[in-house]
Design an enzyme around this catalytic site. Structure first.
Site, PDB file in Angstrom:
ATOM      1  N   GLU A  97      41.061  23.349  41.237  1.00  0.00           N
ATOM      2  CA  GLU A  97      41.779  24.636  41.268  1.00  0.00           C
ATOM      3  C   GLU A  97      41.298  25.491  42.431  1.00  0.00           C
ATOM      4  O   GLU A  97      40.162  25.345  42.883  1.00  0.00           O
ATOM      5  CB  GLU A  97      41.489  25.397  39.965  1.00  0.00           C
ATOM      6  CG  GLU A  97      42.656  25.606  39.035  1.00  0.00           C
ATOM      7  CD  GLU A  97      43.811  26.435  39.568  1.00  0.00           C
ATOM      8  OE1 GLU A  97      44.142  26.387  40.774  1.00  0.00           O
ATOM      9  OE2 GLU A  97      44.419  27.144  38.755  1.00  0.00           O
ATOM     10  N   ASP A  98      42.160  26.382  42.884  1.00  0.00           N
ATOM     11  CA  ASP A  98      41.728  27.343  43.899  1.00  0.00           C
ATOM     12  C   ASP A  98      40.873  28.448  43.268  1.00  0.00           C
ATOM     13  O   ASP A  98      39.806  28.779  43.756  1.00  0.00           O
ATOM     14  CB  ASP A  98      42.941  27.947  44.644  1.00  0.00           C
ATOM     15  CG  ASP A  98      44.008  28.532  43.712  1.00  0.00           C
ATOM     16  OD1 ASP A  98      43.894  28.412  42.470  1.00  0.00           O
ATOM     17  OD2 ASP A  98      44.986  29.108  44.238  1.00  0.00           O
ATOM     18  N   ASP A 101      40.920  32.723  37.069  1.00  0.00           N
ATOM     19  CA  ASP A 101      40.966  34.181  36.918  1.00  0.00           C
ATOM     20  C   ASP A 101      40.878  34.499  35.413  1.00  0.00           C
ATOM     21  O   ASP A 101      39.796  34.558  34.848  1.00  0.00           O
ATOM     22  CB  ASP A 101      42.279  34.643  37.562  1.00  0.00           C
ATOM     23  CG  ASP A 101      42.451  36.142  37.612  1.00  0.00           C
ATOM     24  OD1 ASP A 101      41.446  36.860  37.666  1.00  0.00           O
ATOM     25  OD2 ASP A 101      43.610  36.605  37.602  1.00  0.00           O
ATOM     26  N   PHE A 150      41.523  40.960  44.760  1.00  0.00           N
ATOM     27  CA  PHE A 150      42.601  40.026  45.088  1.00  0.00           C
ATOM     28  C   PHE A 150      42.265  39.358  46.417  1.00  0.00           C
ATOM     29  O   PHE A 150      42.109  40.017  47.441  1.00  0.00           O
ATOM     30  CB  PHE A 150      43.958  40.722  45.168  1.00  0.00           C
ATOM     31  CG  PHE A 150      45.084  39.730  45.309  1.00  0.00           C
ATOM     32  CD1 PHE A 150      45.577  39.070  44.191  1.00  0.00           C
ATOM     33  CD2 PHE A 150      45.603  39.408  46.552  1.00  0.00           C
ATOM     34  CE1 PHE A 150      46.584  38.112  44.319  1.00  0.00           C
ATOM     35  CE2 PHE A 150      46.605  38.456  46.690  1.00  0.00           C
ATOM     36  CZ  PHE A 150      47.092  37.806  45.565  1.00  0.00           C
ATOM     37  N   ARG A 163      47.937  31.282  53.365  1.00  0.00           N
ATOM     38  CA  ARG A 163      47.293  30.060  52.857  1.00  0.00           C
ATOM     39  C   ARG A 163      46.530  29.326  53.950  1.00  0.00           C
ATOM     40  O   ARG A 163      45.604  28.579  53.685  1.00  0.00           O
ATOM     41  CB  ARG A 163      48.351  29.105  52.285  1.00  0.00           C
ATOM     42  CG  ARG A 163      49.043  29.591  51.027  1.00  0.00           C
ATOM     43  CD  ARG A 163      49.794  28.430  50.381  1.00  0.00           C
ATOM     44  NE  ARG A 163      50.802  28.866  49.435  1.00  0.00           N
ATOM     45  CZ  ARG A 163      50.576  29.120  48.147  1.00  0.00           C
ATOM     46  NH1 ARG A 163      49.371  29.017  47.660  1.00  0.00           N
ATOM     47  NH2 ARG A 163      51.559  29.487  47.350  1.00  0.00           N
TER      48      ARG A 163
HETATM   49  P1  5GP Z   1      44.586  32.380  35.700  1.00  0.00           P
HETATM   50  O1  5GP Z   1      45.526  31.608  34.850  1.00  0.00           O
HETATM   51  O2  5GP Z   1      43.164  31.859  35.647  1.00  0.00           O
HETATM   52  O3  5GP Z   1      44.646  33.840  35.396  1.00  0.00           O
HETATM   53  O4  5GP Z   1      45.137  32.348  37.154  1.00  0.00           O
HETATM   54  C1  5GP Z   1      45.005  31.313  38.010  1.00  0.00           C
HETATM   55  C2  5GP Z   1      46.008  31.444  39.131  1.00  0.00           C
HETATM   56  O5  5GP Z   1      46.328  32.813  39.445  1.00  0.00           O
HETATM   57  C3  5GP Z   1      45.430  30.856  40.395  1.00  0.00           C
HETATM   58  O6  5GP Z   1      45.679  29.474  40.484  1.00  0.00           O
HETATM   59  C4  5GP Z   1      46.135  31.674  41.464  1.00  0.00           C
HETATM   60  O7  5GP Z   1      47.384  31.091  41.742  1.00  0.00           O
HETATM   61  C5  5GP Z   1      46.373  33.028  40.828  1.00  0.00           C
HETATM   62  N1  5GP Z   1      45.330  34.017  41.214  1.00  0.00           N
HETATM   63  C6  5GP Z   1      44.410  34.586  40.425  1.00  0.00           C
HETATM   64  N2  5GP Z   1      43.629  35.436  41.114  1.00  0.00           N
HETATM   65  C7  5GP Z   1      44.070  35.398  42.397  1.00  0.00           C
HETATM   66  C8  5GP Z   1      43.672  36.066  43.611  1.00  0.00           C
HETATM   67  O8  5GP Z   1      42.736  36.865  43.689  1.00  0.00           O
HETATM   68  N3  5GP Z   1      44.397  35.760  44.722  1.00  0.00           N
HETATM   69  C9  5GP Z   1      45.437  34.880  44.713  1.00  0.00           C
HETATM   70  N4  5GP Z   1      46.054  34.659  45.869  1.00  0.00           N
HETATM   71  N5  5GP Z   1      45.842  34.242  43.593  1.00  0.00           N
HETATM   72  C10 5GP Z   1      45.166  34.504  42.453  1.00  0.00           C
END
Ligand code: 5GP
Length: 178
Positions: A97-98, A101, A150, A163
């Site tokens: 995963e990137d 969150d 963010f 990206r």
């Molecule tokens: P989660 O389900 O853990 O809340 O969110 C994961 C996804 O939300 C990540 O794969 C990404 O696409 C997006 N995301 C969450 N935080 C960030 C952030 O700070 N920047 C960006 N660009 N995407 C985020």
């Protein structure tokens, strides 16, 4: 005016940390059939560097999931838009995963993957925002823990932009773009 970007994690820091992660993963997966599964699109830059830092036989595959509606308190069930092509039963899956969150995306994908009866499912994320968790999920391999900001770059986007940056930056939107 344009959006402001402050470098949070430099290209060199990313390179060094990914090499460390690759070495650890290699040690942990000796003798196993490792499948690295990247979540599109955010993980593509990270996974391409990570696999080259894991000095052993492995395969790669990709999944794409829809993001649940942000800002809700729901448990956020994600939709699988693209499943893996490869048979993973009995293999060792490492989800790449990137960023983790709230944790909802990765928790859902882990559950979905577990139904395919792999030998194991673990998570490797480049970035982790532990302060934002809505569900108790941990990544076994974390590149960097970051505060609740963010971020963009190194695969992460804002409206499909940024990206291709070789660093991770904190994005502050210009007033006109808010
Ligand atoms: P989660 O389900 O853990 O809340 O969110 C994961 C996804 O939300 C990540 O794969 C990404 O696409 C997006 N995301 C969450 N935080 C960030 C952030 O700070 N920047 C960006 N660009 N995407 C985020």
């Amino acid at each position: 005016m344009s959006n402001k970007i402050d470098i949070l994690i430099s290209k060199e820091q990313l390179e060094n940390r990914i090499i460390e992660l690759g070495k650890r993963i290699k040690e942990d997966y000796q003798g196993k059939e490792l499948v690295c599964v990247g979540l599109l699109k955010g993980s593509v830059v990270f996974i391409s560097d990570l696999i080259r830092a894991i000095d052993m036989d492995l395969s790669i595959d990709f999944m794409k999931v829809s993001s649940y509606g942000k800002g809700t308190d729901s448990t956020g069930v994600v939709k699988i838009l693209k499943d893996v092509d490869e048979e993973v039963t009995g293999k060792d899956v490492l989800l790449v995963e990137d960023i983790v969150d709230t944790g909802l995306t990765i928790a859902n994908v882990k559950e979905f993957m577990a139904k395919k009866r792999p030998n194991s499912v673990k998570v490797c994320t480049l970035l982790d925002k532990p302060s934002r968790r809505k569900i108790d999920v941990k990544a076994e391999y974390v590149g960097f823990e970051i505060p609740d900001e963010f971020v963009i770059g190194f695969g992460l986007d804002y409206a499909e932009k940024y990206r291709n940056l070789s660093y991770v930056g904190k994005l502050t939107l210009d007033k006109e773009n808010k």
